[in-house]
Design a protein around this motif. Sequence first.
Motif, PDB file in Angstrom:
ATOM      1  N   ALA A 157       0.847  -1.182   0.000  1.00  0.00           N
ATOM      2  CA  ALA A 157       0.000   0.000   0.000  1.00  0.00           C
ATOM      3  C   ALA A 157       0.890   1.242   0.000  1.00  0.00           C
ATOM      4  O   ALA A 157       1.953   1.239   0.604  1.00  0.00           O
ATOM      5  CB  ALA A 157      -0.903  -0.023   1.222  1.00  0.00           C
ATOM      6  N   ASN A 158       0.452   2.272  -0.648  1.00  0.00           N
ATOM      7  CA  ASN A 158       1.209   3.516  -0.744  1.00  0.00           C
ATOM      8  C   ASN A 158       0.561   4.551   0.167  1.00  0.00           C
ATOM      9  O   ASN A 158      -0.375   5.243  -0.226  1.00  0.00           O
ATOM     10  CB  ASN A 158       1.229   3.988  -2.200  1.00  0.00           C
ATOM     11  N   PRO A 159       1.052   4.662   1.398  1.00  0.00           N
ATOM     12  CA  PRO A 159       0.429   5.562   2.364  1.00  0.00           C
ATOM     13  C   PRO A 159       0.675   7.026   2.052  1.00  0.00           C
ATOM     14  O   PRO A 159       1.572   7.377   1.290  1.00  0.00           O
ATOM     15  CB  PRO A 159       1.095   5.176   3.680  1.00  0.00           C
ATOM     16  N   ALA A 160      -0.130   7.855   2.690  1.00  0.00           N
ATOM     17  CA  ALA A 160       0.034   9.304   2.546  1.00  0.00           C
ATOM     18  C   ALA A 160      -0.320   9.990   3.859  1.00  0.00           C
ATOM     19  O   ALA A 160      -1.249   9.589   4.556  1.00  0.00           O
ATOM     20  CB  ALA A 160      -0.855   9.840   1.433  1.00  0.00           C
ATOM     21  N   TYR A 161       0.436  11.024   4.148  1.00  0.00           N
ATOM     22  CA  TYR A 161       0.125  11.959   5.235  1.00  0.00           C
ATOM     23  C   TYR A 161      -0.814  12.963   4.587  1.00  0.00           C
ATOM     24  O   TYR A 161      -0.397  13.768   3.757  1.00  0.00           O
ATOM     25  CB  TYR A 161       1.437  12.595   5.694  1.00  0.00           C
ATOM     26  N   GLN A 162      -2.111  12.860   4.893  1.00  0.00           N
ATOM     27  CA  GLN A 162      -3.147  13.628   4.203  1.00  0.00           C
ATOM     28  C   GLN A 162      -3.503  14.879   4.980  1.00  0.00           C
ATOM     29  O   GLN A 162      -3.873  14.799   6.154  1.00  0.00           O
ATOM     30  CB  GLN A 162      -4.389  12.769   4.029  1.00  0.00           C
ATOM     31  N   LYS A 163      -3.375  16.046   4.323  1.00  0.00           N
ATOM     32  CA  LYS A 163      -3.791  17.320   4.907  1.00  0.00           C
ATOM     33  C   LYS A 163      -4.990  17.829   4.117  1.00  0.00           C
ATOM     34  O   LYS A 163      -4.905  18.013   2.911  1.00  0.00           O
ATOM     35  CB  LYS A 163      -2.665  18.346   4.812  1.00  0.00           C
ATOM     36  N   LEU A 164      -6.089  18.042   4.800  1.00  0.00           N
ATOM     37  CA  LEU A 164      -7.283  18.625   4.191  1.00  0.00           C
ATOM     38  C   LEU A 164      -7.384  20.054   4.702  1.00  0.00           C
ATOM     39  O   LEU A 164      -7.576  20.284   5.901  1.00  0.00           O
ATOM     40  CB  LEU A 164      -8.537  17.842   4.562  1.00  0.00           C
ATOM     41  N   THR A 165      -7.212  21.016   3.791  1.00  0.00           N
ATOM     42  CA  THR A 165      -7.305  22.423   4.171  1.00  0.00           C
ATOM     43  C   THR A 165      -8.521  23.039   3.500  1.00  0.00           C
ATOM     44  O   THR A 165      -8.767  22.817   2.318  1.00  0.00           O
ATOM     45  CB  THR A 165      -6.037  23.203   3.769  1.00  0.00           C
ATOM     46  N   GLU A 166      -9.283  23.781   4.273  1.00  0.00           N
ATOM     47  CA  GLU A 166     -10.475  24.443   3.750  1.00  0.00           C
ATOM     48  C   GLU A 166     -10.281  25.950   3.784  1.00  0.00           C
ATOM     49  O   GLU A 166      -9.745  26.502   4.753  1.00  0.00           O
ATOM     50  CB  GLU A 166     -11.712  24.066   4.568  1.00  0.00           C
ATOM     51  N   PHE A 167     -10.724  26.596   2.714  1.00  0.00           N
ATOM     52  CA  PHE A 167     -10.649  28.048   2.587  1.00  0.00           C
ATOM     53  C   PHE A 167     -12.043  28.572   2.296  1.00  0.00           C
ATOM     54  O   PHE A 167     -12.771  27.991   1.482  1.00  0.00           O
ATOM     55  CB  PHE A 167      -9.710  28.440   1.434  1.00  0.00           C
ATOM     56  N   GLU A 168     -12.430  29.647   2.965  1.00  0.00           N
ATOM     57  CA  GLU A 168     -13.737  30.256   2.684  1.00  0.00           C
ATOM     58  C   GLU A 168     -13.808  30.630   1.207  1.00  0.00           C
ATOM     59  O   GLU A 168     -14.805  30.389   0.544  1.00  0.00           O
ATOM     60  CB  GLU A 168     -13.976  31.475   3.570  1.00  0.00           C
ATOM     61  N   GLU A 169     -12.738  31.235   0.706  1.00  0.00           N
ATOM     62  CA  GLU A 169     -12.642  31.586  -0.710  1.00  0.00           C
ATOM     63  C   GLU A 169     -11.164  31.512  -1.080  1.00  0.00           C
ATOM     64  O   GLU A 169     -10.329  32.162  -0.457  1.00  0.00           O
ATOM     65  CB  GLU A 169     -13.172  32.990  -0.970  1.00  0.00           C
ATOM     66  N   LEU A 170     -10.832  30.721  -2.088  1.00  0.00           N
ATOM     67  CA  LEU A 170      -9.451  30.558  -2.522  1.00  0.00           C
ATOM     68  C   LEU A 170      -9.149  31.531  -3.651  1.00  0.00           C
ATOM     69  O   LEU A 170      -9.864  31.569  -4.652  1.00  0.00           O
ATOM     70  CB  LEU A 170      -9.219  29.120  -2.992  1.00  0.00           C
TER      71      LEU A 170
END
Length: 133
Positions: free
Chosen positions: A1-14
Amino acid sequence: ANPAYQKLTEFEELNIGHVNRASSMTILAAGKGQNFARAVCSVKYRACAVAHFLGGATGKWIHENLTTNNIPQIVSWTTSQTRTCTTVKDLEGGTVTELIDPSGPVSEQEVKYLLDEIEKHIDSVKIVAICGT
């Protein structure tokens, strides 16, 4: 398996080309195999284990996170840093963008070690799921 350190970032408006401050950020251990193991273990505790290559600080974090979440692991520690995947969510625009780092190389010795460890457990399993692309 190819793991990942997953970051989910949310922006009100990008706003591309400008400084953007995230409104929230979530970090989790991800990858097809890791997600599969998480789902199976949530239904039946210790029903499966994930076998994967981990390296660097991100690999250590993934290992600790999955251990904390009671997901058994077979690990081959590598000299390569485990990749980071960043998901950028623009709430106003309704778009999601994935930024995926390249996976580092895995040596023949690291592959052999993982395969040898898997072989030690293979007689005690009924099903093997190979996850990935």
